[in-house]
Scaffold this motif. Structure first.
Motif, PDB file in Angstrom:
ATOM      1  N   ASP A 139      46.755  18.943  31.747  1.00 58.12           N
ATOM      2  CA  ASP A 139      47.108  20.370  31.748  1.00 58.12           C
ATOM      3  C   ASP A 139      45.869  21.262  31.611  1.00 58.12           C
ATOM      4  N   VAL A 140      44.855  20.986  32.421  1.00 58.23           N
ATOM      5  CA  VAL A 140      43.658  21.834  32.433  1.00 58.23           C
ATOM      6  C   VAL A 140      43.980  23.107  33.208  1.00 58.23           C
ATOM      7  N   HIS A 141      43.792  24.253  32.588  1.00 60.55           N
ATOM      8  CA  HIS A 141      44.100  25.517  33.251  1.00 60.55           C
ATOM      9  C   HIS A 141      43.194  26.615  32.704  1.00 60.55           C
ATOM     10  N   PHE A 142      43.248  27.772  33.319  1.00 61.87           N
ATOM     11  CA  PHE A 142      42.389  28.883  32.922  1.00 61.87           C
ATOM     12  C   PHE A 142      43.087  30.194  33.232  1.00 61.87           C
ATOM     13  N   ASP A 143      42.524  31.277  32.735  1.00 61.48           N
ATOM     14  CA  ASP A 143      43.038  32.619  33.008  1.00 61.48           C
ATOM     15  C   ASP A 143      42.106  33.276  34.024  1.00 61.48           C
ATOM     16  N   PRO A 144      42.550  33.453  35.266  1.00 54.86           N
ATOM     17  CA  PRO A 144      41.656  34.019  36.283  1.00 54.86           C
ATOM     18  C   PRO A 144      41.152  35.410  35.928  1.00 54.86           C
ATOM     19  N   SER A 145      41.988  36.211  35.291  1.00 52.85           N
ATOM     20  CA  SER A 145      41.562  37.572  34.948  1.00 52.85           C
ATOM     21  C   SER A 145      40.451  37.560  33.905  1.00 52.85           C
ATOM     22  N   THR A 146      40.527  36.625  32.949  1.00 58.49           N
ATOM     23  CA  THR A 146      39.482  36.532  31.931  1.00 58.49           C
ATOM     24  C   THR A 146      38.151  36.131  32.550  1.00 58.49           C
ATOM     25  N   ILE A 147      38.202  35.176  33.487  1.00 58.50           N
ATOM     26  CA  ILE A 147      36.974  34.763  34.172  1.00 58.50           C
ATOM     27  C   ILE A 147      36.385  35.933  34.943  1.00 58.50           C
ATOM     28  N   LEU A 148      37.214  36.627  35.689  1.00 59.57           N
ATOM     29  CA  LEU A 148      36.720  37.736  36.504  1.00 59.57           C
ATOM     30  C   LEU A 148      36.199  38.875  35.638  1.00 59.57           C
ATOM     31  N   GLU A 149      36.823  39.087  34.496  1.00 61.38           N
ATOM     32  CA  GLU A 149      36.372  40.157  33.608  1.00 61.38           C
ATOM     33  C   GLU A 149      34.963  39.886  33.086  1.00 61.38           C
ATOM     34  N   SER A 150      34.597  38.606  32.980  1.00 66.47           N
ATOM     35  CA  SER A 150      33.263  38.271  32.474  1.00 66.47           C
ATOM     36  C   SER A 150      32.181  38.463  33.529  1.00 66.47           C
ATOM     37  N   ILE A 151      32.580  38.660  34.786  1.00 70.98           N
ATOM     38  CA  ILE A 151      31.622  38.874  35.876  1.00 70.98           C
ATOM     39  C   ILE A 151      31.477  40.380  36.101  1.00 70.98           C
ATOM     40  N   LYS A 152      30.251  40.850  36.068  1.00 73.13           N
ATOM     41  CA  LYS A 152      30.023  42.296  36.153  1.00 73.13           C
ATOM     42  C   LYS A 152      29.048  42.623  37.283  1.00 73.13           C
ATOM     43  N   MET A 153      29.132  43.873  37.748  1.00 75.62           N
ATOM     44  CA  MET A 153      28.207  44.372  38.759  1.00 75.62           C
ATOM     45  C   MET A 153      27.834  45.810  38.416  1.00 75.62           C
ATOM     46  N   LYS A 154      26.714  46.258  38.949  1.00 76.83           N
ATOM     47  CA  LYS A 154      26.259  47.620  38.702  1.00 76.83           C
ATOM     48  C   LYS A 154      26.932  48.586  39.678  1.00 76.83           C
ATOM     49  N   ILE A 155      27.613  49.594  39.127  1.00 75.07           N
ATOM     50  CA  ILE A 155      28.199  50.669  39.931  1.00 75.07           C
ATOM     51  C   ILE A 155      27.815  51.990  39.281  1.00 75.07           C
ATOM     52  N   ASP A 156      27.022  52.772  39.986  1.00 74.19           N
ATOM     53  CA  ASP A 156      26.537  54.057  39.459  1.00 74.19           C
ATOM     54  C   ASP A 156      25.858  53.881  38.099  1.00 74.19           C
TER      55      ASP A 156
END
Length: 317
Positions: A261-278
């Motif tokens: 039962d290996v699983h993850f939260d996709p939203s949590t992973i994506l939230e940890s990835i950041k980019m510069k906007i303005d």
């Protein structure tokens, strides 16, 4: 069993492709479940002893190798703390008479004679059960395979006949240069086309990552990362690429045993990835409908609309 043989138990490398994966004999074969279990038990037990030996006798070497293994994500064979022995080999040697001068060269070629393992990593150590000492119990030796070493068949006690069943089993744990240095490719999992998904050394070895620049990455075919910047909003493109990595992650994780039962939260992973906007660090958008490593089932859920029951299919995460 009065003969000698060698069996690869751990990770092996296809020299032509420089690809590393579990030994071919360890592939899943439902007619040989006992054999796979036996190999796993041998590797786990021997690696546990090897790790204990190295940690207790050379803790500084172990710590250095452990740190490096963490950086490269080295597959840890057997014991989860095994950071230095990614390969293992079982050698069987039939017993000979006490007065015999027979060596292992006939069965093991050059490796049955005094030799050097020139493909071993200079920073790692080999471990062996059963070399030139009396086999009166479980013994383990750490040594550099780059130095000359060898072995002999087990000898019967003086004036005694050789028993036909008498043999010595030696487990060799060793550090191939390509695996410890990160100059190998990893066959991680089956890909949908039936071929293995290969993780190249450029993604494994830190020195490759620091030397990599966008200008050096070229492809003969059009790709989103290289060619989609003028067709998509920067934030939309970044979100698409990051979500694509989540889809790959889901595909790989879903191939692990279901009962883990290996699983993850996709939203949590994506939230940890950041980019510069303005000038601000902005996280990737949440993806509540994204895959999470579990089976992606489709089920019907009735919805009432204007007095009618409508069956709508939704992905079950």
């Amino acid at each position: 069993m009065n003969d000698s043989r060698c069996y690869s138990l751990g990770l092996t490398r296809q020299r032509a492709r420089n690809a590393t994966a579990p030994a071919a004999d360890n592939q899943v074969n439902w007619n040989d479940t006992n054999g796979r279990e036996l190999r796993g038990n041998i590797v786990w037990t021997c690696s546990q002893i090897g790790v204990h030996s190295l940690k207790s006798r050379a803790p500084c070497i172990y710590k250095t190798l452990d740190n490096y293994a963490e950086v490269m994500n080295l597959p840890r064979l057997g014991n989860p703390q095994n950071c230095t022995y990614p390969a293992a080999q079982l050698n069987t040697a039939g017993a000979v008479a006490y007065s015999s001068d027979q060596d292992l060269s006939k069965e093991m070629s050059v490796f049955g004679e005094p030799h050097k393992d020139e493909h071993n990593a200079s920073g790692g150590l080999s471990g062996a059960y059963g070399v030139y000492y009396e086999l009166d119990g479980m013994k383990f030796a750490n040594f550099s395979g780059l130095q000359k070493h060898g072995g002999t068949p087990p000898r019967a006690p003086p004036s005694q006949q050789v028993k036909p069943w008498a043999a010595c089993l030696s487990i060799i744990l060793y550090p191939p240069t390509e695996l410890l240095n990160g100059t190998f490719c990893l066959q991680v999992a089956p890909w949908p086309d039936g071929k293995p998904l290969v993780l190249p050394s450029e993604l494994i070895r830190p020195v490759h990552q620091t030397a990599r620049t966008k200008e050096t990455l070229e492809c003969s075919q059009s790709t989103f990362t290289a060619d989609g910047g003028n067709l998509m909003d920067p934030e939309a493109l970044a979100n698409f690429v990051c979500r694509s990595t989540v889809q790959v992650l889901h595909y790989l994780i879903s191939q692990l045993p279901i009962d883990w039962d290996v699983h993850f939260d996709p939203s949590t992973i994506l939230e940890s990835i950041k980019m510069k906007i303005d000038g601000d660090n902005v996280s990737m958008r949440a993806w509540p409908a994204g895959p999470n490593g579990r089976l992606f089932n489709i089920f019907e859920q009735p919805i009432q609309r204007n007095g009618w029951n409508i069956a709508v299919k939704w992905p079950s995460l």
